[in-house]
Write an enzyme that holds these catalytic residues in place. Structure first.
Site, PDB file in Angstrom:
ATOM      1  N   GLY A  10       0.820  -1.206   0.000  1.00 31.40           N
ATOM      2  CA  GLY A  10       0.000   0.000   0.000  1.00 31.40           C
ATOM      3  C   GLY A  10       0.850   1.249   0.000  1.00 31.40           C
ATOM      4  O   GLY A  10       2.080   1.191   0.119  1.00 31.40           O
ATOM      5  N   GLY A  12       0.729   5.557   1.307  1.00 33.04           N
ATOM      6  CA  GLY A  12       0.072   6.654   1.989  1.00 33.04           C
ATOM      7  C   GLY A  12       0.604   7.991   1.508  1.00 33.04           C
ATOM      8  O   GLY A  12       1.295   8.077   0.490  1.00 33.04           O
ATOM      9  N   GLY A  13       0.281   9.031   2.265  1.00 34.84           N
ATOM     10  CA  GLY A  13       0.680  10.359   1.871  1.00 34.84           C
ATOM     11  C   GLY A  13       2.170  10.600   1.913  1.00 34.84           C
ATOM     12  O   GLY A  13       2.702  11.398   1.138  1.00 34.84           O
ATOM     13  N   VAL A  17       4.386   0.979   1.804  1.00 34.57           N
ATOM     14  CA  VAL A  17       4.514  -0.208   2.649  1.00 34.57           C
ATOM     15  C   VAL A  17       4.756  -1.432   1.770  1.00 34.57           C
ATOM     16  O   VAL A  17       4.037  -1.652   0.784  1.00 34.57           O
ATOM     17  CB  VAL A  17       3.259  -0.419   3.515  1.00 34.57           C
ATOM     18  CG1 VAL A  17       3.430  -1.644   4.411  1.00 34.57           C
ATOM     19  CG2 VAL A  17       2.972   0.822   4.359  1.00 34.57           C
ATOM     20  N   LYS A  31       7.522  -0.195   6.280  1.00 37.13           N
ATOM     21  CA  LYS A  31       6.997   1.113   5.864  1.00 37.13           C
ATOM     22  C   LYS A  31       8.178   2.031   5.589  1.00 37.13           C
ATOM     23  O   LYS A  31       8.907   2.418   6.510  1.00 37.13           O
ATOM     24  CB  LYS A  31       6.100   1.678   6.964  1.00 37.13           C
ATOM     25  CG  LYS A  31       5.481   3.028   6.668  1.00 37.13           C
ATOM     26  CD  LYS A  31       4.576   3.425   7.828  1.00 37.13           C
ATOM     27  CE  LYS A  31       3.914   4.758   7.607  1.00 37.13           C
ATOM     28  NZ  LYS A  31       3.017   5.119   8.737  1.00 37.13           N
ATOM     29  N   ASP A 130      -5.689  10.730  13.608  1.00 34.73           N
ATOM     30  CA  ASP A 130      -5.892  10.351  12.205  1.00 34.73           C
ATOM     31  C   ASP A 130      -6.578   8.995  12.115  1.00 34.73           C
ATOM     32  O   ASP A 130      -6.191   8.131  11.329  1.00 34.73           O
ATOM     33  CB  ASP A 130      -4.566  10.340  11.451  1.00 34.73           C
ATOM     34  CG  ASP A 130      -4.759  10.431   9.932  1.00 34.73           C
ATOM     35  OD1 ASP A 130      -5.850  10.852   9.493  1.00 34.73           O
ATOM     36  OD2 ASP A 130      -3.824  10.091   9.180  1.00 34.73           O
TER      37      ASP A 130
END
Length: 310
Positions: A10, A12-13, A17, A31, A130
């Site tokens: 995946g 993210g911002g 990962v 990550k 978050d």
């Protein structure tokens, strides 16, 4: 460990990962922080926050690297993130939820226990700031674990209000007081609001801030949920199969609506949320309808900042 970053799990911002393996064969998630974004503050913040935790509903940090590349090594969660199971990508009311109600109820309980631990069980209180489906990971038994502490705030356990610079969080889940102090101070009740919006998404099976062509306000979503609750309707995309399941859905919905009250003082603590979820339906009082906008302020939708643009 990552076989030259071959298997991407995946993105993210500010990170990507990858699936990896330790020398003993154990699978982990690595990550890797994007070096071009930020000055490492979110990386250090995540290590500082999560290294203080040890709970079944908090993802375990196994190690980290700061030289050459900034990376964090986490336990591998085979089912991935919660959003893959509850969000309807096409926003069609005909879509059927992929999780049964008992599993969704247990996930809601698990997330609540994780947040209660962060707020009350640690030596220092940790505000996650978050909470969203993408940051809830599921193991092979669908046990939920809170992840991604890049925006977390560490404070003293008796601090009721904390000071933060700017706006933290992701569109659709940010409590009103986080982006405008006229609604009150930022506190653990800000996580309660995000939790409530997340659970409402689980119930409705759709993103709370994109509800179709007729209305663009993200607050239309809980308004729609509230109207169904008032009228005693079942949500069309997540039909319960028995009276017991109907009661469970109604109970989760009422608790969630208490969590998203505009005034932070009207929201329950996570300890109270657990008490309400695990007690009888009759013990949960009917929630007031959340106010959609401040009478003197702008609409919520114009004030959000996503975590990827902080």
């Amino acid at each position: 460990m990552t076989y030259s970053f071959r298997d991407k799990l995946g993105q993210g911002g500010y990170s990507v990962v990858y699936k990896a393996s330790l020398p003993d064969g154990r699978q982990v998630a690595v990550k890797v922080i994007n070096e071009s974004k930020g000055n490492g503050e979110e990386f250090i913040n995540e290590v500082a926050s999560i290294s203080r935790t040890s709970h079944v509903n908090i993802v375990s940090l196994l190690g980290f690297c700061y030289e050459n590349k900034r990376a964090l090594i986490y336990e591998f969660m085979s089912k991935g993130s919660l959003d893959k199971f509850i969000l309807n990508r096409g926003f069609s009311d005909a879509t059927i939820c992929s999780l049964d109600w008992n599993t969704m109820y247990q996930i809601a309980i698990g997330i609540a226990r994780g947040l209660e631990y962060l707020h009350q069980g640690c030596v220092s209180r940790i505000l996650h700031l978050d909470i969203k489906p993408q940051n809830i990971l599921l193991d092979e038994n669908f046990c939920p674990k809170i992840s991604d502490f890049g925006l977390a705030k560490i404070c003293q356990r008796n601090d009721s209000v904390v000071s933060i610079l700017g706006t933290r969080g992701t569109i659709g889940y940010i409590a009103p007081e986080v982006f405008s102090r006229t609604y009150g101070g930022v506190s653990h009740k800000s996580d309660v609001y995000s939790y409530g919006m997340l659970i409402l998404e689980m119930i409705g099976g759709r993103k709370n801030y994109d509800t179709g062509d007729s209305c663009t306000s993200e607050m239309y979503f809980p308004d729609w949920i509230y109207k169904d609750l008032e009228q005693g309707n079942n949500l069309e995309n997540c039909l319960a199969n028995s009276d017991e399941e109907n009661d469970t859905v109604r109970q989760i919905t009422m608790v969630s609506l208490w969590c998203i009250q505009t005034n932070p003082y009207n929201r329950p603590s996570m300890s109270k949320v657990l008490e309400m979820l695990q007690g009888p339906l009759q013990s949960v009082s009917y929630p007031p309808k959340p106010f959609l906008h401040s009478p003197e302020g702008p609409s919520f939708q114009t004030s959000y900042v996503s975590s990827s643009t902080l």
